[in-house]
Design a protein around this motif. Sequence first.
Motif, PDB file in Angstrom:
ATOM      1  N   GLY A  22      51.746 -28.719 -38.386  1.00 42.93           N
ATOM      2  CA  GLY A  22      52.976 -29.364 -37.908  1.00 42.93           C
ATOM      3  C   GLY A  22      54.038 -29.518 -38.979  1.00 42.93           C
ATOM      4  N   GLN A  23      53.681 -29.255 -40.230  1.00 44.26           N
ATOM      5  CA  GLN A  23      54.722 -29.272 -41.274  1.00 44.26           C
ATOM      6  C   GLN A  23      55.712 -28.139 -41.043  1.00 44.26           C
ATOM      7  N   MET A  24      55.240 -27.087 -40.378  1.00 46.58           N
ATOM      8  CA  MET A  24      56.169 -26.018 -39.984  1.00 46.58           C
ATOM      9  C   MET A  24      56.688 -26.374 -38.586  1.00 46.58           C
ATOM     10  N   PRO A  25      57.959 -26.139 -38.339  1.00 47.44           N
ATOM     11  CA  PRO A  25      58.520 -26.598 -37.055  1.00 47.44           C
ATOM     12  C   PRO A  25      58.119 -25.693 -35.885  1.00 47.44           C
ATOM     13  N   TYR A  95      47.463 -33.224 -53.804  1.00 46.44           N
ATOM     14  CA  TYR A  95      47.893 -34.298 -54.717  1.00 46.44           C
ATOM     15  C   TYR A  95      49.128 -33.879 -55.522  1.00 46.44           C
ATOM     16  N   ARG A  97      51.399 -31.895 -54.583  1.00 46.13           N
ATOM     17  CA  ARG A  97      52.534 -31.944 -53.653  1.00 46.13           C
ATOM     18  C   ARG A  97      53.010 -33.387 -53.444  1.00 46.13           C
ATOM     19  N   ILE A 112      56.588 -25.101 -57.392  1.00 38.97           N
ATOM     20  CA  ILE A 112      56.691 -25.656 -56.034  1.00 38.97           C
ATOM     21  C   ILE A 112      56.203 -24.630 -55.012  1.00 38.97           C
ATOM     22  N   MET A 113      56.648 -23.389 -55.177  1.00 40.42           N
ATOM     23  CA  MET A 113      56.235 -22.346 -54.223  1.00 40.42           C
ATOM     24  C   MET A 113      54.743 -22.076 -54.320  1.00 40.42           C
ATOM     25  N   ASP A 116      52.920 -24.977 -52.581  1.00 41.31           N
ATOM     26  CA  ASP A 116      53.086 -24.946 -51.121  1.00 41.31           C
ATOM     27  C   ASP A 116      52.297 -23.798 -50.497  1.00 41.31           C
ATOM     28  N   TRP A 117      52.431 -22.636 -51.094  1.00 40.60           N
ATOM     29  CA  TRP A 117      51.807 -21.449 -50.506  1.00 40.60           C
ATOM     30  C   TRP A 117      50.297 -21.471 -50.664  1.00 40.60           C
ATOM     31  N   LEU A 120      48.723 -23.952 -48.234  1.00 46.56           N
ATOM     32  CA  LEU A 120      48.711 -23.326 -46.903  1.00 46.56           C
ATOM     33  C   LEU A 120      47.589 -22.282 -46.809  1.00 46.56           C
TER      34      LEU A 120
END
Lengths: 146, 321
Positions: A22-25, A95, A97, A112-113, A116-117, A120
């Motif tokens: 749900g973090q992705m719309p 953590y 993040r 950051i990338m 995040d990646w 995921l």
Amino acid sequence: MTNLLLKLWTPVLVLLGITGMGQMPIFKRYYVADIPGLGWLGEPYIVHWIHYAAAALFIFLAAWFITIWITERGKVTSTGWIRITLLALLIVTGYVRVIKNLPDVHFSPPVIMLIDWTHLFFAFLFGVVALWSLLTGKRPYLRVRE
Amino acid sequence: MKKIPSISRRSFFKTAGVAICASAVSSRDAQGSGFSEELMTVLDISKCIGCGECVAACKETNAHKFPKVKKPIPKMFPPRVKVEDWSDKKDIDDRLTPYNWLYIQSAEVEHRGKEYELHIPRRCLHCINPPCANLCPWGAARKEHSGTVRIDEDICLGGAKCRTVCPWHIPQRQSGAGLYLDLLPRFAGNGTMLKCDRCYDKVAEGSLPACIDACPEGVQTIGPRSEMIRYAKGLALEMDGYLYGLNENGGTNTVYVSPVPFEALDLVVEKGKGKPHLAAVENSMANEETLTSALIAAPLAGFAAGVIKVVSDIRKGKRYD
């Protein structure tokens, strides 16, 4: 108490998986948030808060189980090791993040990338391994003691 | 008060000194890592005449960053997802668009028996803890050491979550451009998001952001955050005025100083899509900041509970017998 905590393990992981996606719309886009009772999945802040709260509960459970596992010297199954490794990677990246989301904390764009990646990617891998373990009957993390 | 902007300008160059010294703009400098303190801008809106020089300068300076749209733009699935195409409306300058990152709001108000006609340059406020960057799941939006909040248009998939979570809904979407075209263009993403990046590339070279440089009235001042806060408060005290942006959304790196309360301005400015409000804003990230405490406590609590359980079992003779 232990049985209650054991029963929480899978639902908390499922909740983390759903709120993570749900973090992705996507839930609003694909009508999931239109289903009565699931409107919250289309609210970015609510999904984010629940992901944080579920992560706190999951980490509490993980710390509990690890403490008991160490004292019992339990033997971990092969699929258990894979899932534990992936969960550890998810916890570490999660953590980082969370730290990044604090005021006055900035990381460089590549970091950051990467965070995040990889978060995921590890979540996707964990989902695949967990499903495979379930379907092949290799669900336990620990070998049953004789 | 006239001296302060010149001091601030010197301090700005001092703050950006590392980048100024660079003969070429390296990617490191362009990311704003050479700053010892975050940069803040102060806008004295009593000076703004609404001439639009800043808007024109912003457009011209940042034109090379505007998205290159590939047409025809793929139709979205499901059909409820609408294409947002501004590529044929690049000249619009009375609201925020992917091609217009700054516009001027106007307000006619009466305050303490005096009539005011005020003009307010509006753009991203560059929040201290920006929800757009924190809730972006893809790492495309981020805050840099300079305090600038940027969206990487090459990485962004155009989901527009940043616009949803921004209290002012600042970022604007252009469909038909960006990384999503190389992935699943019909099914995931919808373009790229664009907004003010405070001319990070010019700043890295030691220049002022275009809107500040072009302003004939000296409306904006940029400098180290601590110095700019002192300047803004002093300015407000001098004009018996009001501040906006200092505490909004937990604090931003843009502060407006006005002789009229912002509640009054918010009532009269035109608001809507691409036209942000001037209302008070609570800290959007407050709950996350509270929940972080729970995340710190969780492993300690779990470990402590586990130890209590083990000790209890040992005492009851359930273990190691």
